[in-house]
Design a protein around this motif. Structure first.
Motif, PDB file in Angstrom:
ATOM      1  N   GLU A  57       0.825  -1.205   0.000  1.00  0.00           N
ATOM      2  CA  GLU A  57       0.000   0.000   0.000  1.00  0.00           C
ATOM      3  C   GLU A  57       0.858   1.254   0.000  1.00  0.00           C
ATOM      4  O   GLU A  57       0.572   2.222  -0.717  1.00  0.00           O
ATOM      5  CB  GLU A  57      -0.929  -0.012   1.217  1.00  0.00           C
ATOM      6  CG  GLU A  57      -1.988  -1.095   1.144  1.00  0.00           C
ATOM      7  CD  GLU A  57      -2.854  -1.170   2.391  1.00  0.00           C
ATOM      8  OE1 GLU A  57      -3.966  -1.723   2.303  1.00  0.00           O
ATOM      9  OE2 GLU A  57      -2.404  -0.696   3.461  1.00  0.00           O
ATOM     10  N   ALA A  58       1.932   1.256   0.782  1.00  0.00           N
ATOM     11  CA  ALA A  58       2.826   2.417   0.825  1.00  0.00           C
ATOM     12  C   ALA A  58       3.515   2.628  -0.512  1.00  0.00           C
ATOM     13  O   ALA A  58       3.647   3.760  -0.990  1.00  0.00           O
ATOM     14  CB  ALA A  58       3.863   2.237   1.933  1.00  0.00           C
ATOM     15  N   ALA A  59       3.949   1.542  -1.135  1.00  0.00           N
ATOM     16  CA  ALA A  59       4.618   1.654  -2.438  1.00  0.00           C
ATOM     17  C   ALA A  59       3.667   2.239  -3.478  1.00  0.00           C
ATOM     18  O   ALA A  59       4.078   3.068  -4.305  1.00  0.00           O
ATOM     19  CB  ALA A  59       5.121   0.287  -2.885  1.00  0.00           C
TER      20      ALA A  59
ATOM     21  N   PRO B  44       6.057 -12.535  -3.415  1.00  0.00           N
ATOM     22  CA  PRO B  44       5.396 -13.783  -3.799  1.00  0.00           C
ATOM     23  C   PRO B  44       3.898 -13.636  -4.042  1.00  0.00           C
ATOM     24  O   PRO B  44       3.300 -14.524  -4.632  1.00  0.00           O
ATOM     25  CB  PRO B  44       5.650 -14.691  -2.588  1.00  0.00           C
ATOM     26  CG  PRO B  44       5.729 -13.744  -1.443  1.00  0.00           C
ATOM     27  CD  PRO B  44       6.383 -12.498  -1.996  1.00  0.00           C
ATOM     28  N   TRP B  45       3.273 -12.524  -3.578  1.00  0.00           N
ATOM     29  CA  TRP B  45       1.845 -12.321  -3.817  1.00  0.00           C
ATOM     30  C   TRP B  45       1.571 -10.843  -3.992  1.00  0.00           C
ATOM     31  O   TRP B  45       2.241  -9.980  -3.428  1.00  0.00           O
ATOM     32  CB  TRP B  45       0.999 -12.818  -2.626  1.00  0.00           C
ATOM     33  CG  TRP B  45       1.537 -14.036  -1.951  1.00  0.00           C
ATOM     34  CD1 TRP B  45       1.675 -15.283  -2.487  1.00  0.00           C
ATOM     35  CD2 TRP B  45       2.026 -14.127  -0.600  1.00  0.00           C
ATOM     36  NE1 TRP B  45       2.205 -16.142  -1.565  1.00  0.00           N
ATOM     37  CE2 TRP B  45       2.437 -15.468  -0.401  1.00  0.00           C
ATOM     38  CE3 TRP B  45       2.141 -13.224   0.447  1.00  0.00           C
ATOM     39  CZ2 TRP B  45       2.976 -15.917   0.811  1.00  0.00           C
ATOM     40  CZ3 TRP B  45       2.681 -13.662   1.657  1.00  0.00           C
ATOM     41  CH2 TRP B  45       3.087 -14.987   1.815  1.00  0.00           C
ATOM     42  N   GLY B  46       0.536 -10.536  -4.782  1.00  0.00           N
ATOM     43  CA  GLY B  46       0.061  -9.174  -4.906  1.00  0.00           C
ATOM     44  C   GLY B  46      -0.757  -8.781  -3.686  1.00  0.00           C
ATOM     45  O   GLY B  46      -0.914  -9.561  -2.740  1.00  0.00           O
ATOM     46  N   LEU B  47      -1.318  -7.580  -3.723  1.00  0.00           N
ATOM     47  CA  LEU B  47      -1.997  -7.052  -2.546  1.00  0.00           C
ATOM     48  C   LEU B  47      -3.209  -7.880  -2.130  1.00  0.00           C
ATOM     49  O   LEU B  47      -3.375  -8.210  -0.949  1.00  0.00           O
ATOM     50  CB  LEU B  47      -2.414  -5.593  -2.798  1.00  0.00           C
ATOM     51  CG  LEU B  47      -3.110  -4.882  -1.631  1.00  0.00           C
ATOM     52  CD1 LEU B  47      -2.258  -4.916  -0.372  1.00  0.00           C
ATOM     53  CD2 LEU B  47      -3.436  -3.442  -2.025  1.00  0.00           C
ATOM     54  N   SER B  48      -4.070  -8.238  -3.085  1.00  0.00           N
ATOM     55  CA  SER B  48      -5.281  -8.975  -2.714  1.00  0.00           C
ATOM     56  C   SER B  48      -4.943 -10.355  -2.160  1.00  0.00           C
ATOM     57  O   SER B  48      -5.544 -10.801  -1.167  1.00  0.00           O
ATOM     58  CB  SER B  48      -6.223  -9.096  -3.916  1.00  0.00           C
ATOM     59  OG  SER B  48      -5.593  -9.791  -4.980  1.00  0.00           O
ATOM     60  N   ASP B  49      -3.977 -11.045  -2.772  1.00  0.00           N
ATOM     61  CA  ASP B  49      -3.578 -12.358  -2.269  1.00  0.00           C
ATOM     62  C   ASP B  49      -2.922 -12.249  -0.899  1.00  0.00           C
ATOM     63  O   ASP B  49      -3.101 -13.130  -0.047  1.00  0.00           O
ATOM     64  CB  ASP B  49      -2.608 -13.027  -3.242  1.00  0.00           C
ATOM     65  CG  ASP B  49      -3.304 -13.561  -4.482  1.00  0.00           C
ATOM     66  OD1 ASP B  49      -4.541 -13.679  -4.458  1.00  0.00           O
ATOM     67  OD2 ASP B  49      -2.609 -13.843  -5.480  1.00  0.00           O
TER      68      ASP B  49
ATOM     69  N   PRO C  57       8.760  -6.536  -9.632  1.00  0.00           N
ATOM     70  CA  PRO C  57       8.864  -7.921  -9.145  1.00  0.00           C
ATOM     71  C   PRO C  57       8.606  -8.043  -7.655  1.00  0.00           C
ATOM     72  O   PRO C  57       7.938  -8.982  -7.209  1.00  0.00           O
ATOM     73  CB  PRO C  57      10.316  -8.300  -9.500  1.00  0.00           C
ATOM     74  CG  PRO C  57      10.660  -7.428 -10.662  1.00  0.00           C
ATOM     75  CD  PRO C  57       9.965  -6.124 -10.395  1.00  0.00           C
ATOM     76  N   LEU C  58       9.102  -7.099  -6.879  1.00  0.00           N
ATOM     77  CA  LEU C  58       8.882  -7.133  -5.433  1.00  0.00           C
ATOM     78  C   LEU C  58       7.423  -6.914  -5.078  1.00  0.00           C
ATOM     79  O   LEU C  58       6.929  -7.435  -4.076  1.00  0.00           O
ATOM     80  CB  LEU C  58       9.732  -6.054  -4.760  1.00  0.00           C
ATOM     81  CG  LEU C  58      11.167  -6.447  -4.375  1.00  0.00           C
ATOM     82  CD1 LEU C  58      11.961  -5.206  -4.009  1.00  0.00           C
ATOM     83  CD2 LEU C  58      11.164  -7.433  -3.225  1.00  0.00           C
ATOM     84  N   ARG C  59       6.735  -6.135  -5.870  1.00  0.00           N
ATOM     85  CA  ARG C  59       5.338  -5.832  -5.579  1.00  0.00           C
ATOM     86  C   ARG C  59       4.402  -6.947  -6.058  1.00  0.00           C
ATOM     87  O   ARG C  59       3.238  -7.009  -5.640  1.00  0.00           O
ATOM     88  CB  ARG C  59       4.959  -4.496  -6.221  1.00  0.00           C
ATOM     89  CG  ARG C  59       5.740  -3.332  -5.603  1.00  0.00           C
ATOM     90  CD  ARG C  59       5.793  -2.102  -6.469  1.00  0.00           C
ATOM     91  NE  ARG C  59       4.534  -1.381  -6.497  1.00  0.00           N
ATOM     92  CZ  ARG C  59       4.356  -0.245  -7.182  1.00  0.00           C
ATOM     93  NH1 ARG C  59       5.359   0.270  -7.895  1.00  0.00           N
ATOM     94  NH2 ARG C  59       3.200   0.366  -7.156  1.00  0.00           N
ATOM     95  N   ARG C  60       4.888  -7.834  -6.883  1.00  0.00           N
ATOM     96  CA  ARG C  60       4.064  -8.928  -7.411  1.00  0.00           C
ATOM     97  C   ARG C  60       4.388 -10.276  -6.784  1.00  0.00           C
ATOM     98  O   ARG C  60       3.542 -11.178  -6.781  1.00  0.00           O
ATOM     99  CB  ARG C  60       4.256  -9.030  -8.928  1.00  0.00           C
ATOM    100  CG  ARG C  60       3.737  -7.812  -9.684  1.00  0.00           C
ATOM    101  CD  ARG C  60       4.149  -7.870 -11.139  1.00  0.00           C
ATOM    102  NE  ARG C  60       3.659  -6.711 -11.879  1.00  0.00           N
ATOM    103  CZ  ARG C  60       4.054  -6.378 -13.101  1.00  0.00           C
ATOM    104  NH1 ARG C  60       4.953  -7.122 -13.727  1.00  0.00           N
ATOM    105  NH2 ARG C  60       3.569  -5.307 -13.700  1.00  0.00           N
TER     106      ARG C  60
END
Length: 230
Positions: A156-158, A194-199, A189-192
């Motif tokens: 969220e901060a990113a 191992p999981w995105g926000l919803s996961d 890559p870091l934001r995706r």
């Protein structure tokens, strides 16, 4: 509970950031003894990951790989170190943006003098500073629930920091020659993974169950509209 890194870790991070700014990434990391840090020196590892994020060193994905190599898998320390790398990227994005609005002028004065610009920068800095505190807390607590909650906060901060940075850079922020552009790309890559926000939110809900979170993390904050226990 100590939410500040030791002076030795802070100095190690400063040295790493300076070295990564002007040298071959792998050679620098070898010279710094990066691969011998874990598991006994998590604070130094966190400081290193922050420095790697700030410099966005190496080819695409390398920033993610440093944290992953220090602590493989998706355990608490691995997730936490990835967030320290994102924190370093947020540091750099805001530094670049502050510099940009200071030197660029509109209507005869620097962009930094406009109230709207100041408000946006303040919003982004609040997000970055909050992430810094939560990252230190998760490093101290070493629990999986806190690490997952930290990842929610980091993503969220990113989003906020990079959105503000791109808005204030304008079209320049998307040009290949602009440091913000490649920093933003290398954060993906870091934001995706191992999981995105919803996961990540879904995993946090499963991990905490009805017990919720204790300490600095507030379940209602990291899972808006998804209260699972209170």
């Amino acid at each position: 509970m100590n939410l500040e890194l030791s002076p030795e870790a802070v100095e190690y991070g400063r040295t790493a950031r300076e070295a990564l700014a002007g040298g071959d990434t792998e050679q620098v990391l070898e010279r710094l003894g990066a691969w011998e840090l874990m598991p006994d020196e998590p604070e130094a590892a966190a400081a290193l990951c922050r420095a790697v994020g700030y410099s966005a060193a190496g080819e695409d994905g390398t920033d993610y790989a440093v944290a992953e190599r220090l602590a493989p898998g998706d355990g608490a320390i691995a997730l936490t170190l990835g967030c320290w790398t994102l924190l370093g990227m947020a540091d750099r994005a805001l530094d670049l943006t502050r510099e940009h609005v200071t030197v660029r002028e509109q209507f005869g004065q620097p962009l930094s003098k406009f109230q709207g610009v100041q408000f946006q920068l303040t919003d982004a800095e609040v997000q970055r500073a909050g992430l810094e505190v939560l990252a230190a807390y998760a490093l101290w607590s070493e629990t999986l629930a806190d690490a997952i909650a930290l990842r929610v906060a980091a993503l969220e901060a990113a989003d906020v920091v990079f959105r503000v940075a791109h808005q204030l850079h304008g079209a320049l922020g998307f040009c290949d020659e602009a440091p913000l552009s490649w920093l933003s790309r290398r954060s993906q890559p870091l934001r995706r993974r191992p999981w995105g926000l919803s996961d990540t939110r879904a995993r946090l809900a499963r991990e905490t169950g009805r017990a919720g979170l204790t300490g600095l993390f507030d379940l209602e904050t990291v899972l808006p509209g998804e209260n699972t226990g209170r």
